[in-house]
Motif scaffolding. Structure first.
Motif, PDB file in Angstrom:
ATOM      1  N   PRO A   1       0.824  -1.219   0.000  1.00  0.00           N
ATOM      2  CA  PRO A   1       0.000   0.000   0.000  1.00  0.00           C
ATOM      3  C   PRO A   1       0.856   1.266   0.000  1.00  0.00           C
ATOM      4  O   PRO A   1       0.484   2.268  -0.605  1.00  0.00           O
ATOM      5  CB  PRO A   1      -0.813  -0.116   1.291  1.00  0.00           C
TER       6      PRO A   1
ATOM      7  N   LYS B   1       1.981   1.907  -3.590  1.00  0.00           N
ATOM      8  CA  LYS B   1       0.863   2.396  -4.392  1.00  0.00           C
ATOM      9  C   LYS B   1       0.590   3.868  -4.097  1.00  0.00           C
ATOM     10  O   LYS B   1       0.421   4.677  -5.017  1.00  0.00           O
ATOM     11  CB  LYS B   1      -0.396   1.576  -4.105  1.00  0.00           C
ATOM     12  N   ALA B   2       0.573   4.212  -2.811  1.00  0.00           N
ATOM     13  CA  ALA B   2       0.302   5.597  -2.428  1.00  0.00           C
ATOM     14  C   ALA B   2       1.399   6.522  -2.941  1.00  0.00           C
ATOM     15  O   ALA B   2       1.118   7.615  -3.441  1.00  0.00           O
ATOM     16  CB  ALA B   2       0.184   5.701  -0.911  1.00  0.00           C
TER      17      ALA B   2
ATOM     18  N   VAL C   1       0.966   6.970  -6.780  1.00  0.00           N
ATOM     19  CA  VAL C   1      -0.216   7.768  -7.108  1.00  0.00           C
ATOM     20  C   VAL C   1      -0.001   9.224  -6.722  1.00  0.00           C
ATOM     21  O   VAL C   1      -0.340  10.138  -7.482  1.00  0.00           O
ATOM     22  CB  VAL C   1      -1.473   7.184  -6.423  1.00  0.00           C
TER      23      VAL C   1
ATOM     24  N   TRP D   1      -5.502   2.430  -9.179  1.00  0.00           N
ATOM     25  CA  TRP D   1      -4.997   2.841  -7.869  1.00  0.00           C
ATOM     26  C   TRP D   1      -5.374   4.289  -7.579  1.00  0.00           C
ATOM     27  O   TRP D   1      -5.766   4.631  -6.465  1.00  0.00           O
ATOM     28  CB  TRP D   1      -3.481   2.694  -7.807  1.00  0.00           C
ATOM     29  N   LYS D   2      -5.252   5.132  -8.606  1.00  0.00           N
ATOM     30  CA  LYS D   2      -5.577   6.551  -8.447  1.00  0.00           C
ATOM     31  C   LYS D   2      -7.062   6.704  -8.112  1.00  0.00           C
ATOM     32  O   LYS D   2      -7.430   7.465  -7.220  1.00  0.00           O
ATOM     33  CB  LYS D   2      -5.223   7.302  -9.731  1.00  0.00           C
TER      34      LYS D   2
ATOM     35  N   GLN E   1      -9.034   4.458  -6.705  1.00  0.00           N
ATOM     36  CA  GLN E   1      -9.259   3.940  -5.360  1.00  0.00           C
ATOM     37  C   GLN E   1      -8.858   4.958  -4.300  1.00  0.00           C
ATOM     38  O   GLN E   1      -9.567   5.148  -3.311  1.00  0.00           O
ATOM     39  CB  GLN E   1      -8.476   2.647  -5.139  1.00  0.00           C
ATOM     40  N   LEU E   2      -7.734   5.621  -4.517  1.00  0.00           N
ATOM     41  CA  LEU E   2      -7.277   6.622  -3.559  1.00  0.00           C
ATOM     42  C   LEU E   2      -8.255   7.781  -3.479  1.00  0.00           C
ATOM     43  O   LEU E   2      -8.635   8.209  -2.377  1.00  0.00           O
ATOM     44  CB  LEU E   2      -5.889   7.143  -3.934  1.00  0.00           C
TER      45      LEU E   2
ATOM     46  N   ASN F   1     -11.567   6.773  -1.722  1.00  0.00           N
ATOM     47  CA  ASN F   1     -11.460   6.477  -0.300  1.00  0.00           C
ATOM     48  C   ASN F   1     -10.787   7.582   0.505  1.00  0.00           C
ATOM     49  O   ASN F   1     -10.547   7.414   1.696  1.00  0.00           O
ATOM     50  CB  ASN F   1     -10.702   5.161  -0.099  1.00  0.00           C
ATOM     51  N   ALA F   2     -10.479   8.686  -0.122  1.00  0.00           N
ATOM     52  CA  ALA F   2      -9.775   9.765   0.570  1.00  0.00           C
ATOM     53  C   ALA F   2     -10.595  10.315   1.734  1.00  0.00           C
ATOM     54  O   ALA F   2     -10.045  10.645   2.792  1.00  0.00           O
ATOM     55  CB  ALA F   2      -9.428  10.881  -0.404  1.00  0.00           C
TER      56      ALA F   2
ATOM     57  N   LEU G   1     -10.319   8.381   5.113  1.00  0.00           N
ATOM     58  CA  LEU G   1      -9.042   8.347   5.827  1.00  0.00           C
ATOM     59  C   LEU G   1      -9.135   9.069   7.161  1.00  0.00           C
ATOM     60  O   LEU G   1      -8.551   8.650   8.152  1.00  0.00           O
ATOM     61  CB  LEU G   1      -7.934   8.979   4.978  1.00  0.00           C
TER      62      LEU G   1
END
Length: 94
Positions: free
Chosen positions: A9, A12-13, A16, A43-44, A46-47, A50-51, A54
């Motif tokens: 993860p 990925k972060a 992105v 991935w972008k 998903q981020l 789900n931002a 967080l």
């Protein structure tokens, strides 16, 4: 047959955020890390989806933990009372 690569993860972060910051293009990042552009787009997405969760997750987890602690404290109280009653009954029977 080639094995599938697994990405952490954190990786990925990092990738992105590099693309979202505008420092490098998505195509360049994909070439550098040997990634498919569709994978990076996923991935972008998903981020970005789900931002908002967080920051909510810590509040929810802490309230769930507080509820659990309160329940366990009540249980300890009940068990303490039951133990005291049993000790008094045992002393009375002697």
């Amino acid at each position: 047959m080639a094995k599938r690569r697994k990405f952490t993860p954190e990786f990925k972060a990092e990738v992105v955020l590099e693309v979202l910051s505008g420092a490098t293009s998505q195509a360049e990042v994909c070439r550098r890390h040997n990634l498919n552009e569709n994978q990076l787009s996923q991935w972008k997405r998903q981020l970005l989806e789900n931002a908002s969760t967080l920051f909510d997750s810590t509040d929810k987890q802490s309230s769930d933990a507080e509820k659990r602690i309160a329940h366990l404290e009540q249980l300890v109280g009940r068990l303490t009372v039951a133990l005291d009653i049993q000790k008094k009954a045992l002393d009375w029977l002697k």
